[in-house]
Design a protein around this motif. Structure first.
Motif: not given
Length: 202
Positions: A139-141, A143-156, A158-163
Motif C-alpha cells: 500500500f505504501a508503494d 502512495v509512493r508512486e503518486q508522490l513527486s520525484d523531486r525528492v529522493d526515494e528514501a524520503d518518498r 518514508m512519507t508514503a509509509t507514514a501516510l
C-alpha cells in the motif's frame, strides 16, 4: 472428448471448487470481521459455510492458513480498488486523492466486515500479527508512486509509509468506535492528509 473437463449439473470440478472456496472466504468474513468478535475455528467456519471439513481442508491446511487466506483476500480487494480508482481519476493530485480515499471508504465502511478484517483483525488474531506488517509495503508503494520525484526515494518511501500508517489508524479508531465523526468528515480529512503528503514533495 479427451482433455475436456467433465461437468456435473452444468458445472466443472474447478467451478465447484471455486464456489466452495468463495463460501469459505465469505464465512471467514462473517466470523473474522464480525462486530461481536466471533471465535474463528474450523468447525465454526464449516458450520457458517455449510460445508464439511473435507472441503475446508481441500482449500486450507489449517485454521491459521485459513485466517491468513481471508485476510489476503481482503488485502487484494483493497489494493485493486485503490489501483482502479487512481487509474480512472483525473490527472490532478486532488482528483487522484479524492478517488482513492472515496474508494477505500466505500470498501471498508459499506461492508464493515472487510474493514475489520483488514484493520482490526491483525491486532486481535495471533495468526495475523506479522502478516499485517508484511503487507503494508504494497500500500505504501501505491502512495509512493503518486508522490513527486523531486525528492529522493528514501524520503518518498518514508512519507508514503507514514501516510498509510496514519490513515490506517484513523480508520481503526473509526471502526472500533473511538473516533466519532461523520463519514464525510473522515473522508475529507483523509483527502487533506494525502494532499499534504504530496505538498511535501512538490
Amino acid at each position: 472428448m479427451p482433455g475436456t473437463e467433465r461437468t456435473w449439473a452444468g458445472t466443472t470440478l474447478a467451478d465447484r471448487r471455486a464456489t466452495r472456496r468463495r463460501r469459505l472466504l465469505d464465512a471467514g468474513l462473517d466470523l473474522l470481521g464480525g462486530a461481536d468478535g466471533a471465535v474463528v475455528s474450523v468447525r465454526a467456519v464449516c458450520r457458517t459455510a455449510r460445508l464439511t471439513e473435507r472441503y475446508f481442508y481441500e482449500n486450507f491446511t489449517d485454521r491459521d492458513d485459513f485466517v491468513v487466506g481471508v485476510y489476503d483476500h481482503v488485502v487484494s480487494l483493497a489494493h485493486q480498488v485503490l489501483v482502479d480508482a487512481v487509474e480512472l481519476a483525473g490527472p490532478q493530485p486532488r482528483q487522484r486523492a479524492e478517488a482513492a480515499v472515496s474508494a477505500f471508504v466505500t470498501l471498508v465502511l459499506d461492508d464493515p466486515r472487510k474493514g475489520r478484517v483488514l484493520l482490526l483483525a491483525p491486532f486481535a488474531d495471533p495468526a495475523l500479527r506479522n502478516v499485517g506488517v508484511q503487507r503494508l509495503p504494497m500500500f505504501a508503494d501505491l502512495v509512493r508512486e503518486q508522490l513527486s520525484d523531486r525528492v529522493d526515494e528514501a524520503d518518498r518511501t518514508m512519507t508514503a509509509t507514514a501516510l498509510v500508517g496514519g490513515v490506517a489508524n484513523l480508520f481503526v479508531a473509526y471502526l472500533s468506535g473511538t473516533l466519532d465523526v461523520p463519514r464525510e468528515r473522515l473522508t475529507a480529512h483523509c483527502v487533506r492528509l494525502v494532499l499534504g503528503a504530496e505538498a511535501l514533495h512538490s
